[in-house]
Enzyme design. Structure first.
Site, mmCIF file in Angstrom:
data_model
loop_
_atom_site.group_PDB
_atom_site.id
_atom_site.type_symbol
_atom_site.label_atom_id
_atom_site.label_comp_id
_atom_site.label_asym_id
_atom_site.label_seq_id
_atom_site.Cartn_x
_atom_site.Cartn_y
_atom_site.Cartn_z
ATOM 1 C CB SER A 258 48.155 2.143 28.558
ATOM 2 O OG SER A 258 49.142 1.930 27.566
ATOM 3 C CE LYS A 259 45.336 -6.333 29.702
ATOM 4 N NZ LYS A 259 46.093 -7.062 30.692
ATOM 5 N NE ARG A 260 47.957 1.798 23.069
ATOM 6 C CZ ARG A 260 48.796 2.638 22.464
ATOM 7 N NH1 ARG A 260 49.469 2.255 21.404
ATOM 8 N NH2 ARG A 260 48.962 3.854 22.922
ATOM 9 C CE1 TYR A 261 55.137 2.046 24.895
ATOM 10 C CE2 TYR A 261 52.840 2.743 24.966
ATOM 11 C CZ TYR A 261 54.123 2.876 24.469
ATOM 12 O OH TYR A 261 54.391 3.846 23.562
ATOM 13 C CG LEU A 262 54.774 -1.964 30.650
ATOM 14 C CD1 LEU A 262 55.075 -0.782 31.542
ATOM 15 C CD2 LEU A 262 55.867 -2.995 30.813
#
Ligand code: GLU
Length: 490
Positions: A258-262
């Site tokens: 997910s965009k939250r991490y990467l």
């Protein structure tokens, strides 16, 4: 999984992204696997844009998907010919095809109009959840008489639902083996919002048939859609393609990527200075392995090596350090000219437009390339070449326990010794030769460290004589003078 025997020319595969966001790394990985599979079997790879959801689709995302697939070198072989090139197939341009099949199912009583409002369906769902039942809609509008249908039509919206046979659907997945689903849990699922607005499962089943897709290779998140698509195929007498569901891509903590991490969009990786060769090489390992220790593969080499039988079932963890490692490798593979061209935009952003030309960029890049992982690293690594005035702490000039006095003296010595070298002979070799004799007396670190720090303002940088050659004599002397002033014994 056992190897499948495939005759060349039989393979037709596709990726079918919805243009609701920029090209996602997961879609790019699916595209790569499809592309490699098609090339390996001398088959056809198709790009199909699934843009029937008009509210969520945006042509700018189609543009991004097309641009970045091309950038990665993942070219499709078929589509709508426009000016000698193939534009992708677009579902929005194929509405007639879906309507035809919706009408057929309606005519055969295999689909029906449902007039329940969103609120009614929502209430039904809530009640079922409360009663701890699986929320499914078994619609009593199935089999409504014509007259009733007309009345409802006059009043409001409808969807078209599929009469889903209750049975076990079993399919052989080329990666997961035998997969079984009980379709009684699906209820009467919807296949179109209106005659001309098909929903995903229906449009995909129709297009996979119309486009003669032999193998559906896609992310595992679609595995539960497969039985629905199979039921639609069976209702329409379509042959069943083969299926291969690729493992999920996971964050380092094994949650779904997910965009939250990467970063998840290929465009973001491009802007950050990753090379397409590196991304391709990295992405193929998100699920596939050659069965040996070999890690470096070009796209052409992958075409030879790739096979679905070496794709794993379990999730593939996205490891940015590994991506950096691949990128560093491909950065070092580039010839200097190419690499400097690629770095130029990053350097220009630092220096201001027009202030740096390719020749200068080449000199800088030659010194820094071994330290680069991403193209954008050149900004940090080589920014000091382009600055008018360097900002750094005086302490940086000190080698070990030298006093201010000693630092200043050694800087002055360097200045005095290199000043007589003429501009055209001001090379790294000449500077080193001049200073090496002195360094035998002062100590190497004592002479070269303050000189290097004065020129770069950094703890780590290339050797000072090499920086000096690129900076030229005038700037070199200016920076030494500024350092002497800074240490306060000028
Ligand atoms: N439009 C679907 C997606 O973007 C396609 C899935 C499939 O390949 O069938 O995920």
């Amino acid at each position: 999984m056992p190897t499948e025997i495939i005759k060349s020319g039989e393979v037709r595969v596709r990726i079918a992204p919805s243009p609701t966001g920029p090209l996602h790394i997961g879609t790019a990985r699916t595209a790569l696997f499809n592309f490699l599979f098609a090339k390996k079997h001398r088959g056809t790879f198709i790009l199909r844009i699934e843009d029937t959801d008009l509210e969520r689709s945006d042509p700018k995302y189609e543009k991004d998907i097309v641009e970045h697939l091309k950038w990665l070198g993942i070219a499709w072989d078929e589509g709508v010919e426009v000016g000698g090139e193939y534009a992708p197939y677009r579902q929005s341009e194929r509405i007639y095809t879906y309507s035809k099949y919706v009408q057929k199912l309606l005519g055969e009583g295999k689909a029906f109009y449902c007039f329940h409002s969103k609120e009614e369906l929502g209430r039904e769902r809530q009640d079922q959840l409360k009663a701890k039942q699986t929320p499914i809609h078994l619609c009593e509008h199935r089999g409504l008489p014509e007259r009733k249908i007309k009345d409802f039509m006059a009043k409001g919206n409808y969807v078209i639902r599929f009469v889903a046979p209750k049975k076990k659907v079993i399919f052989q997945d080329l990666i997961h083996g035998e997969v079984e689903f009980d379709t009684s849990l699906f209820g009467d699922f919807s296949i179109a919002k209106e005659i001309g607005v098909p929903l995903y499962n229906f449009a995909a089943a129709v297009d996979d048939f119309e486009m003669k897709i032999s193998h559906v290779i896609r992310g595992e998140d679609h595995i539960s859609n497969t039985p629905k698509q199979i039921l639609i195929q069976e209702a329409l007498d379509f042959p069943r393609p083969k299926y291969a569901h690729l493992p999920l891509i996971l964050n380092p903590d094994r949650s779904k990527l997910s965009k939250r991490y990467l970063e998840t969009s290929i465009g973001d990786y491009r802007v950050a200075g990753y090379l397409p060769e590196a991304l391709v090489n990295f992405m193929v390992f998100l699920g596939w392995s050659p069965g040996t220790d070999r890690e470096i593969f070009s796209l052409d080499e992958l075409v030879k090596e790739f096979g679905l039988e070496k794709v794993q079932k379990s999730g593939a963890v996205f490891n940015v350090e590994k991506l950096d490692w691949f990128n560093g490798h491909y950065v070092r593979q580039k010839n200097l000219d190419e690499l400097a061209k690629l770095c130029l935009p990053y350097l220009s952003a630092q220096a201001g437009p027009g202030e740096i030309d390719l020749d200068y960029a080449k000199k800088i890049v030659a010194l820094e390339r071994d330290r680069m992982k991403k193209l954008s690293d050149i900004r940090e690594l080589a920014g000091f070449f382009l600055k008018e005035k360097l900002e750094y702490e005086k302490e940086l000039l000190r080698w070990k326990k030298m006093t201010d006095e000693e630092v200043a003296t050694n800087l002055k010595t360097v200045k005095t010794m290199i000043e007589p070298i003429s501009d055209d002979l001001f090379t790294a070799a000449a500077i080193k030769e001049t200073l090496d004799k002195e360094a035998e007396k002062t100590g190497k670190g004592e002479l070269y460290w303050p000189f290097r720090a004065a020129l770069s303002g950094l703890k780590q940088s290339p050797p000072p004589q090499e920086i000096a050659e690129v900076l030229g004599k005038e700037k070199t002397l200016l920076r030494i003078r500024a350092a002497i002033e800074k240490i306060g014994r000028g």
